[in-house]
Design an enzyme around this catalytic site. Sequence first.
Site, PDB file in Angstrom:
ATOM      1  N   GLY A   1       0.805  -1.208   0.000  1.00  9.71           N
ATOM      2  CA  GLY A   1       0.000   0.000   0.000  1.00  9.71           C
ATOM      3  C   GLY A   1       0.842   1.265   0.000  1.00  9.71           C
ATOM      4  O   GLY A   1       0.519   2.239  -0.691  1.00  9.71           O
TER       5      GLY A   1
ATOM      6  N   CYS B   1       2.651   2.187  12.602  1.00 10.71           N
ATOM      7  CA  CYS B   1       3.739   2.892  11.923  1.00 10.71           C
ATOM      8  C   CYS B   1       4.285   4.069  12.704  1.00 10.71           C
ATOM      9  O   CYS B   1       5.233   4.700  12.286  1.00 10.71           O
ATOM     10  CB  CYS B   1       3.289   3.360  10.549  1.00 10.71           C
TER      11      CYS B   1
ATOM     12  N   ALA C   1      -2.024  -6.212   0.365  1.00 14.92           N
ATOM     13  CA  ALA C   1      -2.486  -7.593   0.554  1.00 14.92           C
ATOM     14  C   ALA C   1      -2.591  -8.004   2.018  1.00 14.92           C
ATOM     15  O   ALA C   1      -3.485  -8.752   2.403  1.00 14.92           O
ATOM     16  CB  ALA C   1      -1.553  -8.559  -0.177  1.00 14.92           C
TER      17      ALA C   1
ATOM     18  N   ASN D   1      -7.373   4.382   8.872  1.00 15.26           N
ATOM     19  CA  ASN D   1      -6.703   3.264   9.529  1.00 15.26           C
ATOM     20  C   ASN D   1      -6.712   3.376  11.048  1.00 15.26           C
ATOM     21  O   ASN D   1      -6.662   2.376  11.744  1.00 15.26           O
ATOM     22  CB  ASN D   1      -5.263   3.141   9.024  1.00 15.26           C
TER      23      ASN D   1
END
Lengths: 391, 361
Positions: free
Chosen positions: A70, A326, A199, A150
Site C-alpha cells: 500500500g 507505523c 495484501a 486506519n
Amino acid sequence: MSVYLDHAATTPLRREVLDAMQPYLTEYFGNPSSIHGPGRRARLGLDEARETVARIVGAKPREIVFTSGGTEADNLALKGAAWAASADGRRVVTSSVEHKAVMHSCAVLERFGFEVTYLPVDRYGRVDPADVASAIRGHTTVVSVMYANNEVGTIQPIREIGAICRQRKVLFHVDAVQAAGFLPLDVDTLQVDLLSLGAHKLYGPKGVGALFVRQGTALLTQLSGGSQERQRRAGTENVAGIVGFAKALELAQDDLVAREAENSRLARLRDQLVAGLTALAGVTLTGHPTDRLPNSASFLVEGVEGGDLVAALDLEGIAASTGSACTTGSAEPSHVLLAMGIESEAAHGSLRLTAGLGTTEDDVRRTIEVMGSVLGRMRAGMGERAEVASA
Amino acid sequence: MGRTVAAMSGGVDSSVAAAMLANEARTGDEVIGVWMRLHADGGEGYEQSRSCCSPDAADDARRVAQIAGIPFFILNLEREFGARVIDAFADGYLDGSTPNPCQACNQYIKFDELLRRGLAAYGADAVATGHYARVEDRDGRRVLLRAADADKDQTYFLWVLDQEQLRHTRFPLGELTKPEVRQIATELGLPTAAKPESQEICFVPSGDYRALLAERRGYAGEPGPIVDADGTEVGTHTGYAHYTVGQRHGLGVALGEAVYVREVRPASNTVVIGRREEVAASAFTVDGHRFVAGEPPAERFSASVRIRHRAPDVPAEITLLGDDRFAVETATPVWAPAPGQAAVLYDGDVCLGGGRIARAA
C-alpha cells in the site's frame, strides 16, 4: 488464551492463500519476463492474478500495477501523478487524516515546490465534499482522500468526492488499503482514477499490493529499470506474493453474501467492544459511531498513555494498538486525532482494537474484562506516583 | 521476584543485567525489557521523519531482549527527559553551576517515571538497571552500598534514591566487575558484548554543550572578562555559561603557570580563575540534602565525602544547618568543588545520601 485484536495492523495468511502461493515459491520459480517455459509458467500466474484483481475492482488488467504494498502504491499515485501532470499545475489536495504514506509523499512534493492543501475533517474524521470542491482551483491536478481511516475506522464520502473530481477534471486517488475486504471497490462507481490496495490487511502476504491506474492517466515511475508493469514499476515481479494477493482479494471481495455476513458478524463484535469499554470510566469512542469499518473500534482512554496501555494488555495476552503500528515509539500524538479536534494531551491515550476472521465473542468478553482490571491498576498507580515522587 | 522491568539502554551493562534476570527467573517470574526513547534522533532517510526511526541503541536492546527471550517495549519519555534532564542541564549552566544530568535522569526518569509506569502499567514490582551499585535490607531498611567493583561504582549518581524507590529497585551487576560483565555478555552471545563504554553525556554526543544552550535556551554567549583572584582582568571569555569550575583548557590565558576556572559569576558575566591550590577548598556548603535512610544520622557526624564521580573520598565532618543544608569540612582540601555537582556522603561502603554543592556566599 491469546487474543489478537490488531487486524488493522496486519492479518494472518489464509490457508487458501498460502496454498495458492506455494507452487510459485518452488516449482514455478521462473521470471515472468523470460522467454522460456519456466518463465511462461510464472507469467501465467502473474497474468491470472492481474485479471482477478482487475475484475474485482472493475478495471482492465492493464490498469493494475503491482507494487510492494500500500505504501508504494500511495507513493506512486501521489508523486507519480503529481509529477506527470506538473506541466498543467502543481497543486494537490488531500485530507489531514491520511496515512503517513500519503502525508509524507505530499511533504516531499511540497519540498519540490508543489502546493498541498490539507482539508479539515469533522470531529468524526470525515471530509466534507464541499471542502474538496472549494479547494480545487486552477492548476490543481490531484486529489487524494482515503476510503476508510486506519486509526479510527471512519469511512469517507468517496463517491461524492469522486463525482466532484470527475466534474472538475482532476485526478482522484483513493487509499483503499484499510477499506479493502469490507467495502465495495468498483472504481467506476467510486469514480476514482487511482486506487491503492495492500495484501496483508486482508489475509494476504506482506510486501505486495497494487495501484489501479485508470487508462490514460500519466504516471512518472518511482522505480526505474526494466519494462515490467508497462514501465510504471520496474523490478522482477513478486510472483508468489502477487498470486497470494489476488487470491486473498478474491476470497475477501468476490462473494458478496459471505462478505456481508462477515461484516455483520464483525460489526456485532465491534459494537460489543464499544459498549463494554465505553461503560468503563473515562473511555470514549473516537471516529464515527456508525459510518465506520465493521471491524474497527477506537477509543480515548483518559489518564493513561496509549503505549503503556497496549503494553499492559500485551502482558495479559491481548494484542492491541494505539492507532497505528507505523508511529510506535513516537512522542507525537496522532495527527488524525489532532485533526479531529482532540486535545494533544488527551490524544496520547488512544487505543485501537480491530477484529478479524478469527475473533470470537470470548475474545471480546475477555478483552473487556482485562481492560477493566488493567485500567484499575494503572489509575491506582497514579496515586503511587505521588508517593514515589514526594517520598 | 515477580515481574521486573529491565531498563535497557543498548549498552553492555544493562544488556547483561536484563539477560541475567531472565536467566535467573523462576516459574512465575517475568522480566520485561524496556528501552526509553529520551531524546529525538533524526531518521536516516531523506524525509528525516521523527517517527518510525529506530536508533542503533534501540536495535541493540531489542536484539538482546530477543536473545534473553523477554518481551520488549519502547517507552517514549522525550517530553519528561527534555524537561527534567536536558532543560535542567541547560539551566544549570546558565545559573553558573555544573549540572549533573545522570543523577537527574536517575532521580526523575529511571527511578520515578519508568518505575511508576512499570508498576502501574506493566504490573511490575521492581525496576532493574545496569548500574554498578548494591541494595541490601538491613533492619527493615534498604541500604544503598557501593558496587563490589570500586572502579565502576555509580552510587555517586544514585544517592538521591529514597526508601520507597529502593524497595522497588534491583541492581543485578552490583557484585560483578566490568570484565566479568563483558565475559557474561560474550558467553550469552549478546551483540553488545564488545560495545565501547559511553563516556559522554548521551544527549551531547559531541561533548560540546554550547550548541545545546543556544538551541534550548537561546543562549548565544556574550564575551566578558576573565579575572584573577585580585580582580585583575587577564583575558576574555565567550560567555560565562561556556565555563565550568575546575576547567583548565580553552581559557586562552597564558600566565606562565596552569590556571583553572575557580568561579563562574552569571550576574556580571565574569569567569574567575586561579592557580591549582586556589581552586581547592576544605569547607563548603551543600543544599537540597537527602538521606537514603530518610533522615540524617545525627546533627553532626563524620563521613567520607565525594564531590565528583570517581574522585577519591575524603574524610569530613558534616554539620546540619537546617533548611536541607549542611556544612562540609574536609580533613584535606578537595579539588574544585563545583556548585551544582553532588557532594555524596559515605560511611564505609554505605552511601548515606548527599546534596548539591552550593555557591559560595
